[in-house]
Design an enzyme around this catalytic site. Sequence first.
Site, short mmCIF file in Angstrom:
data_model
loop_
_atom_site.label_atom_id
_atom_site.label_comp_id
_atom_site.label_asym_id
_atom_site.label_seq_id
_atom_site.Cartn_x
_atom_site.Cartn_y
_atom_site.Cartn_z
N TYR A 1 -16.15 2.97 -3.87
CA TYR A 1 -14.80 2.96 -4.45
C TYR A 1 -14.36 4.36 -4.84
O TYR A 1 -13.30 4.84 -4.42
CB TYR A 1 -14.81 2.03 -5.67
N ASP A 2 -15.21 5.06 -5.63
CA ASP A 2 -14.84 6.38 -6.15
C ASP A 2 -14.61 7.38 -5.02
O ASP A 2 -13.58 8.06 -4.96
CB ASP A 2 -15.96 6.96 -7.04
N GLY B 1 -14.27 6.68 -1.87
CA GLY B 1 -13.19 6.16 -1.01
C GLY B 1 -11.84 6.65 -1.49
O GLY B 1 -11.01 7.13 -0.71
N THR C 1 -16.57 3.65 -23.75
CA THR C 1 -15.15 3.47 -24.07
C THR C 1 -14.29 3.36 -22.81
O THR C 1 -14.66 3.85 -21.75
CB THR C 1 -14.60 4.65 -24.90
P1 NAD Z 1 -6.48 -6.37 -7.03
O1 NAD Z 1 -7.84 -6.56 -6.49
O2 NAD Z 1 -5.86 -7.50 -7.79
O3 NAD Z 1 -5.46 -5.99 -5.86
C1 NAD Z 1 -5.82 -5.38 -4.65
C2 NAD Z 1 -5.10 -6.10 -3.52
O4 NAD Z 1 -5.40 -5.45 -2.28
C3 NAD Z 1 -5.54 -7.56 -3.38
O5 NAD Z 1 -4.40 -8.39 -3.23
C4 NAD Z 1 -6.38 -7.56 -2.11
O6 NAD Z 1 -6.40 -8.80 -1.45
C5 NAD Z 1 -5.71 -6.45 -1.31
N1 NAD Z 1 -6.61 -5.85 -0.31
C6 NAD Z 1 -7.89 -5.43 -0.48
N2 NAD Z 1 -8.37 -4.94 0.67
C7 NAD Z 1 -7.35 -5.04 1.59
C8 NAD Z 1 -7.25 -4.72 2.96
N3 NAD Z 1 -8.28 -4.19 3.65
N4 NAD Z 1 -6.07 -4.97 3.60
C9 NAD Z 1 -5.03 -5.53 2.92
N5 NAD Z 1 -5.09 -5.86 1.63
C10 NAD Z 1 -6.23 -5.62 0.97
O7 NAD Z 1 -6.51 -5.04 -7.92
P2 NAD Z 1 -5.36 -4.30 -8.75
O8 NAD Z 1 -5.86 -4.10 -10.11
O9 NAD Z 1 -4.06 -4.97 -8.53
O10 NAD Z 1 -5.37 -2.87 -8.04
C11 NAD Z 1 -4.32 -2.44 -7.19
C12 NAD Z 1 -4.51 -0.97 -6.83
O11 NAD Z 1 -4.50 -0.17 -8.02
C13 NAD Z 1 -5.83 -0.64 -6.13
O12 NAD Z 1 -5.59 0.35 -5.16
C14 NAD Z 1 -6.70 -0.08 -7.22
O13 NAD Z 1 -7.66 0.81 -6.73
C15 NAD Z 1 -5.67 0.62 -8.09
N6 NAD Z 1 -6.15 0.75 -9.47
C16 NAD Z 1 -6.11 -0.30 -10.33
C17 NAD Z 1 -6.61 -0.16 -11.61
C18 NAD Z 1 -6.55 -1.28 -12.61
O14 NAD Z 1 -7.09 -1.10 -13.72
N7 NAD Z 1 -5.92 -2.40 -12.37
C19 NAD Z 1 -7.18 1.05 -12.01
C20 NAD Z 1 -7.22 2.09 -11.09
C21 NAD Z 1 -6.70 1.94 -9.83
#
Ligand code: NAD
Length: 313
Positions: free
Chosen positions: A143-144, A146, A208
């Site tokens: 993830y990181d 990536g 934290t």
């Molecule tokens: P989530 O898992 O609910 O949403 C991710 C979505 O991407 C899901 O609907 C999943 O089905 C879709 N997905 C995954 N792989 C895919 C692929 N190969 N092709 C098409 N769709 C794909 O997570 P989230 O919290 O909504 O995160 C959304 C984005 O925000 C991500 O990129 C995540 O890295 C980033 N993010 C979120 C947070 C957080 O705290 N929520 C923190 C840092 C970064």
Amino acid sequence: MRALVTGGAGFLGSHLCERLLKDGHEVICLDNFFSGKRQNVKHLVPNPNFELIRHDVVEPILLEVDRIFHLACPASPVHYQYNPVKTIKTSVMGTINMLGLAKRVRARILLTSTSEVYGDPEQHPQTESYWGHVNPIGVRSCYDEGKRVAECLMMDYHRQNNIDIRIVRIFNTYGPRMAINDGRVVSNFCVAALRGENLEIFGDGEQTRAFAYVDDMIDALVRMMNQEQHIGPINIGNPDEFTIKELAKLAIDLARSSSKVVIKPARPDDPVRRRPNIELAKKVLGWQPTTPLIVGLQKSLDHFRDELGIKEA
Ligand code: NAD
Ligand code: UDP
């Protein structure tokens, strides 16, 4: 404007689709439903300005759009470690494909990067200029690293092909529509407290995090996309920092639960401290979070109560 939201059926993506439709845009929501679900956007399907496509971003796609919000990527450690090779493919190939699309149709593209690019940070709070402290071979690196490659690709397509990019680094965000089985700490603690089950703390609970409420986050994403001043990366998060122990106590108290806390082994490479410096977001976006944890947690508990079919005590 026609906007593409990759990962649009996920937690943040579904809120973003809703907001963009409200703002009067056409929205194409693209998702492979790995960690997101149709249910999250079901209410948007009757809207003639909304389109839902099942597609995996690892494969190219051609669409006519003006804006690309590139969110597709599992975000919960439980989900992204389930198939780590797929996770890194999603970040790398998915971002190449979306940048290729942006190049072809001259769309502006925003990447939702993460505070995880700072790894287990040696600088606290984290500013955008900090290069991070990531274990490149650990269980979180799919993830990181990536996301670090995704940021690199964004910058190189910008420098090499003049692609109009925006990068945000999102810090822990929570709220309604997180899946019950999402596996991240806020949903785990809310669900356990409501069910009267043990809240499991990994490690000593002194680590934290700083938790941002989803509405604040979506507002920042839209502001970032709409401004011309800065391509990023810009940190987006709520700088109020809590230990995981404090979060557990708050969830139990707010849910008026009889649940207990149990200590479980620490997760490998679990960052010890994390808190954003958001001065850049304040300056460039005129943004800062307005939802305190206690308010957002209450709203999240209401959501999970509904999902679980539990009446308020
Ligand atoms: P989530 O898992 O609910 O949403 C991710 C979505 O991407 C899901 O609907 C999943 O089905 C879709 N997905 C995954 N792989 C895919 C692929 N190969 N092709 C098409 N769709 C794909 O997570 P989230 O919290 O909504 O995160 C959304 C984005 O925000 C991500 O990129 C995540 O890295 C980033 N993010 C979120 C947070 C957080 O705290 N929520 C923190 C840092 C970064
Ligand atoms: N955590 C915990 N119990 C849980 C889930 C998570 O103690 O049920 C801890 C986890 O070890 C980490 C913090 O809470 O220290 C945040 O974890 P999360 O998975 O939400 O996101 P991260 O910030 O680690 O990506």
